[in-house]
Design a protein around this motif. Structure first.
Motif, short mmCIF file in Angstrom:
data_model
loop_
_atom_site.label_atom_id
_atom_site.label_comp_id
_atom_site.label_asym_id
_atom_site.label_seq_id
_atom_site.Cartn_x
_atom_site.Cartn_y
_atom_site.Cartn_z
N PHE A 182 -7.66 4.35 1.82
CA PHE A 182 -7.49 3.19 1.52
C PHE A 182 -8.72 2.37 2.14
N ASP A 183 -9.20 2.93 3.28
CA ASP A 183 -10.20 2.16 3.89
C ASP A 183 -12.37 2.40 3.36
N PRO A 184 -12.84 2.37 2.15
CA PRO A 184 -13.97 2.00 1.99
C PRO A 184 -14.90 2.31 2.62
N ASN A 224 -4.48 0.25 -3.71
CA ASN A 224 -4.62 -1.19 -2.45
C ASN A 224 -5.47 -0.82 -1.57
N THR A 225 -6.39 -1.58 -1.30
CA THR A 225 -7.51 -1.19 -0.05
C THR A 225 -7.13 -2.09 1.53
N LEU A 261 0.48 -1.43 0.02
CA LEU A 261 -0.24 0.14 -0.11
C LEU A 261 0.91 1.15 -0.24
N ASP A 286 -9.21 -2.26 5.08
CA ASP A 286 -10.11 -2.68 5.57
C ASP A 286 -10.02 -2.44 7.27
N ARG A 335 -9.46 8.26 6.19
CA ARG A 335 -8.67 7.11 5.63
C ARG A 335 -8.90 7.00 3.82
#
Length: 402
Positions: free
Chosen positions: A305-307, A194-195, A140, A197, A303
């Motif tokens: 990266f955190d949908p 990338n992600t 990431l 969670d 954030r």
């Protein structure tokens, strides 16, 4: 080393000067060509790397220049990448080792390439074939450091034994002037698409009025990416609000009171995929409050990266049974989002959370809190015969310091 939500200690390994293009150049600026009386090697030719897809590979083109007046008889170029990256084909004149996290530095791979050839003053060189790097599924926000030296840097004593590469050896070749760098080593960011969670898990508490119960709530990075927070950027905070009708007897070691809630930090500036923190509180049930419910929630900083925000908050429920104080300790269960992923050690303290990283193994120091000390023992009263005097015995809990 625990990371409280505020005043995070600066890493002993961190020194930085940020360039306008996002490139971080470290070390004193060398003099112009010809001003030195010894070899003065500098590295250059590399820019910040972005848009990398996990599973793909990319090259690291670098230049080596000598800004001194004496030739360097041999040079070593070192490449260091954080744990979202790895080296692809490693030449046989390079050695590689894996170094676990320590001193607040994240886990990384280091490749040291030796070039047994003369580097002349005023000449710019480059490896005839650039070193290849691959992005792993967990990539990431990673970091890359490149360094040049005229002595062997040796291996990191905290890492695995170095292993020589198996690809054909490479050498340095002359390049057109103008690509020389300005420092002996540089850091550049490597950003992948990338992600990760982030999610929390609540708790279900049960007990009678007067009981002290244990509450455990969790923060988890369910991946697929690990998350490395850059120096100076805020870490995620986990906000914990106990249910109404309870008081905090003992908070978790690196949680601080903020009004009716507690703000809890993370044990490192990085959180591995599958890594987690468990926050343990001791609560006293003071009274029964109908529908009492607390919460655990992530702080609200951005954030990207955190949908998935649906699992950023979970309930802490409390079921108060009938009857007075029983003196027993109630139990706590878990509720809220799932926390898939393996646990990793975040330190040596019994109150430590599991962040999925390898740490220096020291005890996590309690950062303290402003919670009011609670009275754990019930007051005992006895009427002394013939005197009519009431003797009240109180036991006050001594505050624990880790």
């Amino acid at each position: 080393m625990p990371m409280p939500p505020h005043n995070r200690r600066v890493s002993r390994a961190a020194v930085a000067a940020v360039g306008a293009a996002g490139l971080i150049a470290l070390g004193a600026a060398p003099a112009a060509f010809g001003d030195e009386t010894a070899p003065e090697l500098v590295i250059g030719g590399i820019e910040p790397i972005g848009g990398v897809k996990p599973g793909s590979s990319f090259d690291l083109p670098v230049t080596v220049a000598n800004k001194g007046t004496e030739a360097a008889e041999k040079v070593w170029v070192s490449y260091s990448v954080t744990r979202g990256l790895d080296f692809a084909e490693v030449p046989s004149n390079c050695r590689v080792q894996q170094v676990p996290s320590y001193d607040e530095m994240p886990e990384r791979w280091i490749a040291v390439c030796a070039f047994d050839q003369v580097v002349e003053p005023g000449v710019v060189y480059t490896p005839e074939k650039p070193l290849g790097v691959k992005a792993l599924d967990r990539a990431l926000n990673d970091e890359l450091r490149v360094r040049v030296e005229d002595v062997d840097p040796g291996a990191d004593e905290n890492g695995t034994p170095p292993v020589a590469g198996t690809a054909p050896a490479v050498k340095l070749v002359e390049e057109q002037a103008g690509g020389e760098g300005s420092a002996r080593f540089v850091d550049v960011p490597v950003t992948s698409v990338n992600t990760a969670d982030y999610q929390v898990t609540g708790a279900a508490l049960k007990g009678s009025v007067g009981d002290t119960v244990t509450m455990k709530v969790k923060f988890t990075n369910a991946g697929p990416a690990w998350v490395l927070t850059k120096e100076g950027e805020p870490l995620v905070r986990v906000m914990i609000t106990p249910p109404a009708g309870t008081s905090v007897v003992k908070p978790h070691g690196f949680c601080e009171a903020e009004g009716e809630a507690y703000a809890c930090g993370t044990s490192q500036r990085s959180v591995n995929e599958g890594g987690r923190e468990t926050y343990t509180f001791e609560l006293k049930i003071d009274k029964q409050v109908a529908g009492a419910k607390g919460s655990v929630a992530l702080s609200t900083e951005a954030r990207p990266f955190d949908p998935d925000k649906a699992n950023d908050r979970a309930d802490i429920t409390l079921d108060v049974t009938d009857g007075g104080a029983s003196g027993s300790s109630g139990s706590s269960g878990s509720t809220g989002s799932s926390t898939n992923g393996s646990d990793g050690s975040a330190g040596g303290s019994s109150s430590a959370g599991d962040d999925g990283t390898t740490t220096n193994g020291g005890n996590l120091a309690e950062t303290g809190s402003s919670a009011t000390p609670a009275i754990m023992g019930a007051a005992a009263a006895a009427v002394v015969t013939g005197a009519g005097t009431l003797l009240i015995v109180r036991r006050r809990r001594a505050r624990s310091l880790n």
